[in-house]
Design an enzyme around this catalytic site. Structure first.
Site, PDB file in Angstrom:
ATOM      1  N   GLU A   1      47.879 -56.018  11.598  1.00 61.20           N
ATOM      2  CA  GLU A   1      48.976 -55.097  11.306  1.00 61.20           C
ATOM      3  C   GLU A   1      49.171 -54.913   9.805  1.00 61.20           C
ATOM      4  O   GLU A   1      50.069 -54.186   9.382  1.00 61.20           O
ATOM      5  CB  GLU A   1      50.262 -55.563  11.988  1.00 61.20           C
ATOM      6  CG  GLU A   1      50.339 -55.166  13.468  1.00 61.20           C
ATOM      7  CD  GLU A   1      49.212 -55.742  14.307  1.00 61.20           C
ATOM      8  OE1 GLU A   1      48.994 -56.978  14.267  1.00 61.20           O
ATOM      9  OE2 GLU A   1      48.513 -54.966  14.985  1.00 61.20           O
TER      10      GLU A   1
ATOM     11  N   PRO B   1      46.779 -46.458   4.837  1.00 61.84           N
ATOM     12  CA  PRO B   1      47.539 -45.200   4.939  1.00 61.84           C
ATOM     13  C   PRO B   1      48.576 -45.057   3.818  1.00 61.84           C
ATOM     14  O   PRO B   1      49.105 -43.968   3.612  1.00 61.84           O
ATOM     15  CB  PRO B   1      48.240 -45.307   6.308  1.00 61.84           C
ATOM     16  CG  PRO B   1      47.486 -46.357   7.062  1.00 61.84           C
ATOM     17  CD  PRO B   1      46.965 -47.302   6.028  1.00 61.84           C
TER      18      PRO B   1
ATOM     19  N   ASP C   1      28.006 -27.591  -3.032  1.00 55.53           N
ATOM     20  CA  ASP C   1      28.643 -28.423  -4.040  1.00 55.53           C
ATOM     21  C   ASP C   1      29.653 -27.630  -4.853  1.00 55.53           C
ATOM     22  O   ASP C   1      30.699 -28.153  -5.213  1.00 55.53           O
ATOM     23  CB  ASP C   1      27.595 -29.052  -4.949  1.00 55.53           C
ATOM     24  CG  ASP C   1      26.963 -30.263  -4.277  1.00 55.53           C
ATOM     25  OD1 ASP C   1      27.318 -30.548  -3.121  1.00 55.53           O
ATOM     26  OD2 ASP C   1      26.119 -30.904  -4.908  1.00 55.53           O
TER      27      ASP C   1
ATOM     28  N   ARG D   1      26.388 -39.812  -1.439  1.00 55.02           N
ATOM     29  CA  ARG D   1      25.634 -38.560  -1.343  1.00 55.02           C
ATOM     30  C   ARG D   1      25.682 -37.752  -2.635  1.00 55.02           C
ATOM     31  O   ARG D   1      24.913 -36.812  -2.805  1.00 55.02           O
ATOM     32  CB  ARG D   1      26.098 -37.715  -0.144  1.00 55.02           C
ATOM     33  CG  ARG D   1      27.503 -37.221  -0.247  1.00 55.02           C
ATOM     34  CD  ARG D   1      27.892 -36.394   0.971  1.00 55.02           C
ATOM     35  NE  ARG D   1      27.205 -35.110   1.016  1.00 55.02           N
ATOM     36  CZ  ARG D   1      27.474 -34.063   0.226  1.00 55.02           C
ATOM     37  NH1 ARG D   1      28.429 -34.154  -0.679  1.00 55.02           N
ATOM     38  NH2 ARG D   1      26.793 -32.952   0.348  1.00 55.02           N
TER      39      ARG D   1
HETATM   40  C1  9WO Z   1      49.479 -51.248  12.042  1.00 57.02           C
HETATM   41  C2  9WO Z   1      50.704 -51.011  12.617  1.00 57.02           C
HETATM   42  C3  9WO Z   1      51.226 -51.324  13.874  1.00 57.02           C
HETATM   43  C4  9WO Z   1      52.513 -50.915  14.166  1.00 57.02           C
HETATM   44  C5  9WO Z   1      53.265 -50.225  13.250  1.00 57.02           C
HETATM   45  C6  9WO Z   1      52.744 -49.926  12.011  1.00 57.02           C
HETATM   46  C7  9WO Z   1      51.455 -50.331  11.718  1.00 57.02           C
HETATM   47  N1  9WO Z   1      50.746 -50.148  10.629  1.00 57.02           N
HETATM   48  C8  9WO Z   1      49.577 -50.724  10.817  1.00 57.02           C
HETATM   49  C9  9WO Z   1      48.572 -50.718   9.797  1.00 57.02           C
HETATM   50  O1  9WO Z   1      48.743 -50.022   8.798  1.00 57.02           O
HETATM   51  N2  9WO Z   1      47.482 -51.486   9.999  1.00 57.02           N
HETATM   52  C10 9WO Z   1      46.441 -51.456   9.024  1.00 57.02           C
HETATM   53  C11 9WO Z   1      45.116 -51.361   9.713  1.00 57.02           C
HETATM   54  C12 9WO Z   1      46.418 -52.615   8.093  1.00 57.02           C
HETATM   55  C13 9WO Z   1      45.423 -52.312   7.009  1.00 57.02           C
HETATM   56  C14 9WO Z   1      44.073 -51.861   7.551  1.00 57.02           C
HETATM   57  N3  9WO Z   1      44.236 -50.953   8.645  1.00 57.02           N
HETATM   58  C15 9WO Z   1      44.114 -49.615   8.476  1.00 57.02           C
HETATM   59  C16 9WO Z   1      43.622 -48.916   7.396  1.00 57.02           C
HETATM   60  N4  9WO Z   1      44.476 -48.738   9.389  1.00 57.02           N
HETATM   61  N5  9WO Z   1      44.291 -47.502   8.925  1.00 57.02           N
HETATM   62  C17 9WO Z   1      43.759 -47.563   7.728  1.00 57.02           C
HETATM   63  C18 9WO Z   1      43.465 -46.403   6.959  1.00 57.02           C
HETATM   64  C19 9WO Z   1      42.812 -46.498   5.753  1.00 57.02           C
HETATM   65  C20 9WO Z   1      42.586 -45.339   5.019  1.00 57.02           C
HETATM   66  N6  9WO Z   1      42.975 -44.143   5.489  1.00 57.02           N
HETATM   67  C21 9WO Z   1      43.608 -44.039   6.660  1.00 57.02           C
HETATM   68  C22 9WO Z   1      43.868 -45.158   7.417  1.00 57.02           C
END
Ligand code: 9WO
Length: 248
Positions: free
Chosen positions: A115, A88, A167, A152
């Site tokens: 996490e 994120p 596209d 794709r």
């Molecule tokens: C877990 C968490 C728990 C409590 C407070 C904050 C927190 N952040 C996270 C977190 O970011 N966990 C991630 C899980 C660790 C890296 C991989 N994970 C992930 C990737 N979750 N969401 C994504 C992601 C990737 C790309 N686009 C959107 C979401």
């Protein structure tokens, strides 16, 4: 194009490649996939890859050594491929990025779990991408989304050539227009007459007008970036002057 994915759940990645365009791209030799499990690179008892965060706090982090060893192994098999971490905190992924990826010979995708990951893995990472502002349980789904959106676009991966219209809308940051198929009338809901007219120039203008109307209504962020051409203005004015079925 070759994808290498680093994940402690290789079956999630392999499973999604068993059907659809990713399976077809692989069968046709246009796509290659190898998944690397960081547990195979762990030097700790029980193939452990996680530990508690220094400074305290809830949950566990992925340790750097097995992740970086897995990245190094993938790099050897996929020379020149950038290493992308899905999180994120990354740059928001857009269609134009996937267009650029589709011209690469390969990518290495790092899917984290728990996490988070030890920040020191970032020295082995070239780029960081986000799908949106939400937290998943891991990066695997995001890696799959990036691979599907990229694959794709590779020539020959889609069964039939992707529609030129779709596209072009995507490349222009326009939302897609409404689509209809048979039956022509269903539960009192009919297909816009313009689509049955056989007038291809008029159909193209209607579709463009609908795409513009939708983009303006639903995505003010995309609309604000837009430079309207004279043709856009004409299509939009036509769309505004018609009801939803193309009647004036
Ligand atoms: C877990 C968490 C728990 C409590 C407070 C904050 C927190 N952040 C996270 C977190 O970011 N966990 C991630 C899980 C660790 C890296 C991989 N994970 C992930 C990737 N979750 N969401 C994504 C992601 C990737 C790309 N686009 C959107 C979401």
């Amino acid at each position: 194009m070759r994808f290498d994915v680093i994940s402690i759940f290789p079956e999630l990645i392999e499973g999604y490649f068993q059907a659809g365009i990713l399976a077809r791209g692989r069968e046709r030799g246009l796509l290659a996939l190898q998944v690397w499990n960081p547990r195979d690179f762990s030097l700790l008892p029980h193939r452990r890859v996680d530990d508690r965060p220094f400074g305290g706090g809830p949950g566990m982090l992925m340790q750097a050594p097995p992740l970086v060893a897995a990245i190094a192994a993938a790099r050897e098999q996929n020379p020149g491929a950038p290493v992308a971490y899905l999180s994120p905190q990354g740059r928001p992924l857009r269609q134009a990025d996937c267009e650029r990826f589709s011209k690469r010979s390969g990518m290495i995708l790092l899917a984290g779990r728990y996490e988070g990951v030890d920040e020191r893995i970032m020295a082995a990472v070239d780029e960081e991408w986000s799908l949106g502002d939400y937290v998943l349980a891991g990066g695997e789904l995001a890696a799959l989304v990036l691979m599907e959106a990229t694959a794709r676009l590779l020539p020959g991966v889609l069964g039939h050539a992707a529609s030129a219209q779709e596209d072009s809308f995507a490349a222009e940051n326009l939302l897609d227009c409404p689509h209809y198929t048979r039956p022509e009338s269903w539960q009192g809901a009919v297909v816009p007459a313009v689509l049955l007219s056989g007038d291809h120039a008029r159909i193209a203008r209607w579709r463009r007008g609908q795409a513009l109307l939708r983009t303006r209504a639903r995505r003010p962020d995309l609309w604000a970036q837009r430079v309207l051409t004279a043709e856009d203005v004409r299509c939009l004015q036509e769309a505004e002057s018609e009801d939803e079925f193309g009647r004036v």
